[in-house]
Scaffold this motif. Structure first.
Motif, PDB file in Angstrom:
ATOM      1  N   MET A   1       0.933  -1.228  -0.054  1.00 10.49           N
ATOM      2  CA  MET A   1       0.111   0.070  -0.111  1.00 10.49           C
ATOM      3  C   MET A   1       0.820   1.295   0.001  1.00 10.49           C
ATOM      4  SD  MET A   1      -3.151  -0.858   0.091  1.00 10.49           S
ATOM      5  CE  MET A   1      -4.130   0.625   0.646  1.00 10.49           C
ATOM      6  N   SER A   2       0.481   2.274  -0.576  1.00  4.22           N
ATOM      7  CA  SER A   2       1.189   3.437  -0.772  1.00  4.22           C
ATOM      8  C   SER A   2       0.102   4.690  -0.176  1.00  4.22           C
ATOM      9  CB  SER A   2       1.705   3.964  -2.086  1.00  4.22           C
ATOM     10  OG  SER A   2       0.784   3.750  -2.923  1.00  4.22           O
ATOM     11  N   ALA A   3       0.726   5.797   0.391  1.00  2.10           N
ATOM     12  CA  ALA A   3       0.078   6.727   0.734  1.00  2.10           C
ATOM     13  C   ALA A   3       0.500   8.063  -0.074  1.00  2.10           C
ATOM     14  CB  ALA A   3      -0.013   7.011   2.294  1.00  2.10           C
ATOM     15  N   ARG A   4      -0.505   8.925  -0.108  1.00  7.24           N
ATOM     16  CA  ARG A   4      -0.219  10.129  -0.726  1.00  7.24           C
ATOM     17  C   ARG A   4      -0.656  11.383  -0.129  1.00  7.24           C
ATOM     18  NH1 ARG A   4       1.381   9.664  -6.064  1.00  7.24           N
ATOM     19  NH2 ARG A   4       1.086   7.555  -6.932  1.00  7.24           N
ATOM     20  N   LEU A   5       0.168  12.278  -0.098  1.00  4.01           N
ATOM     21  CA  LEU A   5      -0.240  13.393   0.854  1.00  4.01           C
ATOM     22  C   LEU A   5       0.297  14.777   0.037  1.00  4.01           C
ATOM     23  CD1 LEU A   5      -1.125  14.648   3.475  1.00  4.01           C
ATOM     24  CD2 LEU A   5       0.913  14.448   4.271  1.00  4.01           C
ATOM     25  N   SER A   6      -0.609  15.819   0.131  1.00  9.96           N
ATOM     26  CA  SER A   6      -0.254  17.021  -0.554  1.00  9.96           C
ATOM     27  C   SER A   6      -0.297  18.051   0.563  1.00  9.96           C
ATOM     28  CB  SER A   6      -1.177  17.319  -1.882  1.00  9.96           C
ATOM     29  OG  SER A   6      -0.890  18.516  -2.557  1.00  9.96           O
ATOM     30  N   VAL A   7       0.617  18.978   0.602  1.00  6.22           N
ATOM     31  CA  VAL A   7       0.801  20.053   1.512  1.00  6.22           C
ATOM     32  C   VAL A   7       1.603  21.257   0.994  1.00  6.22           C
ATOM     33  CG1 VAL A   7       0.852  18.634   3.685  1.00  6.22           C
ATOM     34  CG2 VAL A   7       2.788  19.449   2.496  1.00  6.22           C
ATOM     35  N   ASP A   8       1.109  22.526   1.523  1.00  3.36           N
ATOM     36  CA  ASP A   8       1.917  23.753   1.122  1.00  3.36           C
ATOM     37  C   ASP A   8       3.635  23.487   1.304  1.00  3.36           C
ATOM     38  OD1 ASP A   8      -0.357  25.165   0.295  1.00  3.36           O
ATOM     39  OD2 ASP A   8      -0.573  25.455   2.496  1.00  3.36           O
ATOM     40  N   VAL A   9       3.723  22.944   2.805  1.00  6.05           N
ATOM     41  CA  VAL A   9       5.258  23.058   2.949  1.00  6.05           C
ATOM     42  C   VAL A   9       5.607  21.751   3.780  1.00  6.05           C
ATOM     43  CG1 VAL A   9       7.158  24.128   4.197  1.00  6.05           C
ATOM     44  CG2 VAL A   9       4.853  25.322   3.419  1.00  6.05           C
ATOM     45  N   ALA A  10       6.732  21.130   2.973  1.00  2.00           N
ATOM     46  CA  ALA A  10       7.226  19.991   3.843  1.00  2.00           C
ATOM     47  C   ALA A  10       8.616  20.259   4.368  1.00  2.00           C
ATOM     48  CB  ALA A  10       7.573  18.684   2.814  1.00  2.00           C
ATOM     49  N   ILE A  11       8.678  19.771   5.754  1.00  2.00           N
ATOM     50  CA  ILE A  11       9.946  20.042   6.449  1.00  2.00           C
ATOM     51  C   ILE A  11      10.576  18.899   6.599  1.00  2.00           C
ATOM     52  CG2 ILE A  11      10.758  21.079   8.573  1.00  2.00           C
ATOM     53  CD1 ILE A  11       8.212  22.943   8.835  1.00  2.00           C
ATOM     54  N   ILE A  12      11.861  18.753   6.288  1.00  2.00           N
ATOM     55  CA  ILE A  12      12.551  17.606   6.432  1.00  2.00           C
ATOM     56  C   ILE A  12      13.466  17.831   7.802  1.00  2.00           C
ATOM     57  CG2 ILE A  12      14.314  15.703   5.721  1.00  2.00           C
ATOM     58  CD1 ILE A  12      13.673  17.158   2.855  1.00  2.00           C
ATOM     59  N   GLY A  13      13.164  16.945   8.762  1.00  2.00           N
ATOM     60  CA  GLY A  13      13.992  17.143  10.145  1.00  2.00           C
ATOM     61  C   GLY A  13      12.819  17.700  11.224  1.00  2.00           C
ATOM     62  N   GLY A  14      12.479  17.019  12.221  1.00  2.96           N
ATOM     63  CA  GLY A  14      11.720  17.334  13.276  1.00  2.96           C
ATOM     64  C   GLY A  14      12.316  17.915  14.358  1.00  2.96           C
ATOM     65  N   GLY A  15      13.680  18.275  14.358  1.00  2.66           N
ATOM     66  CA  GLY A  15      14.191  19.079  15.596  1.00  2.66           C
ATOM     67  C   GLY A  15      13.755  20.356  16.073  1.00  2.66           C
ATOM     68  N   LEU A  16      14.248  21.147  16.723  1.00  2.00           N
ATOM     69  CA  LEU A  16      13.483  22.440  17.325  1.00  2.00           C
ATOM     70  C   LEU A  16      13.376  23.517  16.268  1.00  2.00           C
ATOM     71  CD1 LEU A  16      12.389  23.773  19.458  1.00  2.00           C
ATOM     72  CD2 LEU A  16      14.801  24.290  20.660  1.00  2.00           C
ATOM     73  N   VAL A  17      14.316  23.456  15.215  1.00  2.00           N
ATOM     74  CA  VAL A  17      14.202  24.576  14.057  1.00  2.00           C
ATOM     75  C   VAL A  17      13.144  23.991  13.095  1.00  2.00           C
ATOM     76  CG1 VAL A  17      15.348  25.176  11.848  1.00  2.00           C
ATOM     77  CG2 VAL A  17      16.772  25.061  14.102  1.00  2.00           C
ATOM     78  N   GLY A  18      12.957  22.640  12.680  1.00  2.00           N
ATOM     79  CA  GLY A  18      11.982  22.325  11.927  1.00  2.00           C
ATOM     80  C   GLY A  18      10.541  22.349  12.591  1.00  2.00           C
ATOM     81  N   SER A  19      10.390  21.942  13.815  1.00  7.68           N
ATOM     82  CA  SER A  19       9.276  21.981  14.581  1.00  7.68           C
ATOM     83  C   SER A  19       8.778  23.388  14.867  1.00  7.68           C
ATOM     84  CB  SER A  19       9.149  21.196  15.940  1.00  7.68           C
ATOM     85  OG  SER A  19      10.222  21.624  16.848  1.00  7.68           O
ATOM     86  N   SER A  20       9.575  24.253  14.974  1.00  3.22           N
ATOM     87  CA  SER A  20       8.918  25.471  15.511  1.00  3.22           C
ATOM     88  C   SER A  20       8.791  26.371  14.096  1.00  3.22           C
ATOM     89  CB  SER A  20      10.311  26.759  16.083  1.00  3.22           C
ATOM     90  OG  SER A  20      11.449  26.507  15.199  1.00  3.22           O
ATOM     91  N   ALA A  21       9.422  25.980  13.054  1.00  2.00           N
ATOM     92  CA  ALA A  21       8.985  26.456  11.725  1.00  2.00           C
ATOM     93  C   ALA A  21       7.582  25.894  11.430  1.00  2.00           C
ATOM     94  CB  ALA A  21       9.906  26.074  10.648  1.00  2.00           C
ATOM     95  N   ALA A  22       7.304  24.731  11.845  1.00  2.00           N
ATOM     96  CA  ALA A  22       5.957  24.225  11.281  1.00  2.00           C
ATOM     97  C   ALA A  22       4.986  24.740  12.041  1.00  2.00           C
ATOM     98  CB  ALA A  22       6.007  22.564  11.836  1.00  2.00           C
ATOM     99  N   LEU A  23       5.038  25.099  13.267  1.00  2.00           N
ATOM    100  CA  LEU A  23       4.115  25.613  14.201  1.00  2.00           C
ATOM    101  C   LEU A  23       3.904  27.147  13.795  1.00  2.00           C
ATOM    102  CD1 LEU A  23       2.247  25.826  16.891  1.00  2.00           C
ATOM    103  CD2 LEU A  23       4.395  26.600  18.122  1.00  2.00           C
TER     104      LEU A  23
END
Length: 395
Positions: A1-23
């Motif tokens: 099975m494969s999943a597909r997702l479409s978003v405005d922004v994809a962030i690679i890396g869930g450290g503090l920089v990435g997660s604060s940018a996501a928020l």
């Protein structure tokens, strides 16, 4: 099975920089996917020393550091917890006259930056901080700096981003990223096919291949800071401590534990991981006991290390790609990303929304390594080399 997702922004890396940018991006109304190959905040963001300091940073980082400085007191409102943030002040010690002269020169250089540094001589140091041992000639004090718990803060931003509607995808390594029409196509673990208009490369020590894939190789190396924590103790120190020129750093948390660092760990066969060195841990404890007499009989209860991406000039890469529209980089914080990360997240969100930011980031352009990276690639420079002249490599 494969999943597909479409978003405005994809962030690679869930450290503090990435997660604060996501928020921040969710607060602006963007749809966001935050992807991490492991767990958000489990790498450098969650295992660092926890210093929240502006003092001692390269001058070009100070506008960004000042922006982040305004975020830290608002953590509870922003992410639901205060992250044990304590504005204790940061005291940077001088072991000799040359170190003191360096502190004085730095204070003069940053006098207009709003740090309000206070230079303290030997007698003043003994009067105000009598718990510091001999062998120190003076210090520089930044009353507005402090420290926090990185384990709480790094995961707290990711949790807040999830509550805000970010698609937080842990254990989802990104296998490939390609430019596709007006956006990007990402292939990730679990047969996930993701499309995004923008991509933020905040993959920390693992960011190099993503940059190189778009024609922007960088001399990103890895460092492995190592820390020791003691048993809970009666109050020993009242401020976050650093040393001019590098060396030991220490802070005491409200529970009484003292966190001390200043040595490097050893990388394992898999360079993604490291382990503290026995001689390094002993050196940290001996150095701390010599500098802080109140720690001479303290029991160390835990040791740890982490993997951090480092750049040779001590400055991170932050800003738009020079080759690919819609790609934004934010990595290589060289052991000093904890304090500025919330400010970096806001800047990244502005770059997505506006294409620019009012916070000066030109010094962090990836283009500054264009020629250096090609030279290193030709000479076979390795990923585990230490940055030169890295100074005090700590959060």
């Amino acid at each position: 099975m494969s999943a597909r997702l479409s978003v405005d922004v994809a962030i690679i890396g869930g450290g503090l920089v990435g997660s604060s940018a996501a928020l921040a991006l969710r607060g602006m109304g963007f749809s966001v996917a935050l992807l991490d190959k492991g767990f958000c905040g489990a790498q450098a963001s969650g295992v660092n020393y926890g210093g929240v300091r502006r003092q001692g940073r390269p001058v070009e980082q100070l506008p960004l550091s000042q922006r982040a400085h305004a975020v830290w007191p608002r953590l509870k409102a922003l992410i639901g917890i205060d992250g044990e943030f304590l504005r204790s002040g940061h005291l940077k010690l001088a072991r000799n006259e040359a170190d003191m002269a360096s502190l004085e020169a730095y204070a003069e250089t940053v006098a207009e930056q709003g740090l309000d540094l206070e230079l303290i001589g030997h007698n003043g140091l003994r009067e105000r901080f009598g718990w510091i041992g001999d062998g120190v000639v003076g210090a520089s004090f930044c009353a507005g700096d402090g420290h926090a718990n990185p384990r709480l803060v790094s995961t707290g931003f990711a949790a807040a981003a999830r509550r805000a509607g970010v698609e937080v995808l842990e254990n989802t390594a990104v296998a490939g990223v390609t430019r596709n029409g007006e956006g990007f196509a990402l292939e990730a673990a679990g047969n996930l096919a993701l499309r995004a208009r923008f991509v933020i490369n905040s993959a920390g020590a693992w960011a190099g291949p993503f940059a190189a894939g778009f024609g922007e190789p960088v001399p990103l190396s890895r460092i492995y800071p190592s820390m020791v924590v003691t048993e809970p103790m009666e109050p020993v120190m009242t401020v976050n401590i650093g040393m001019e020129g590098g060396g030991i750093y220490a802070r005491q948390v409200e529970r009484g534990n003292v966190v001390v660092g200043g040595e490097r760990a050893l990388p394992l066969a898999d360079a993604d991981f490291s382990r503290p060195r026995g001689d390094g841990a002993i050196a940290i404890m001996n150095n701390a006991a010599a500098l802080f007499p109140g720690l001479r009989h303290a029991q160390a209860i835990r040791f740890w290390s982490g993997t951090e991406g480092a750049m040779p000039d001590r400055n991170p890469v932050i800003g738009p790609s020079g080759t690919t529209p819609g790609l934004i980089h934010a990595f290589g914080f060289t052991g000093a990303g904890f304090q500025i990360a919330p400010g970096v997240g806001e800047v990244l969100a502005e770059l997505v929304r506006d294409g620019e930011t009012q916070t000066p980031i030109a010094a962090f352009s990836i283009d500054r390594f264009r020629d250096v990276a090609r030279t290193d690639a030709g000479s076979g420079a390795g990923q585990n080399q230490e940055p030169q002249n890295a100074g005090e490599l700590r959060p």
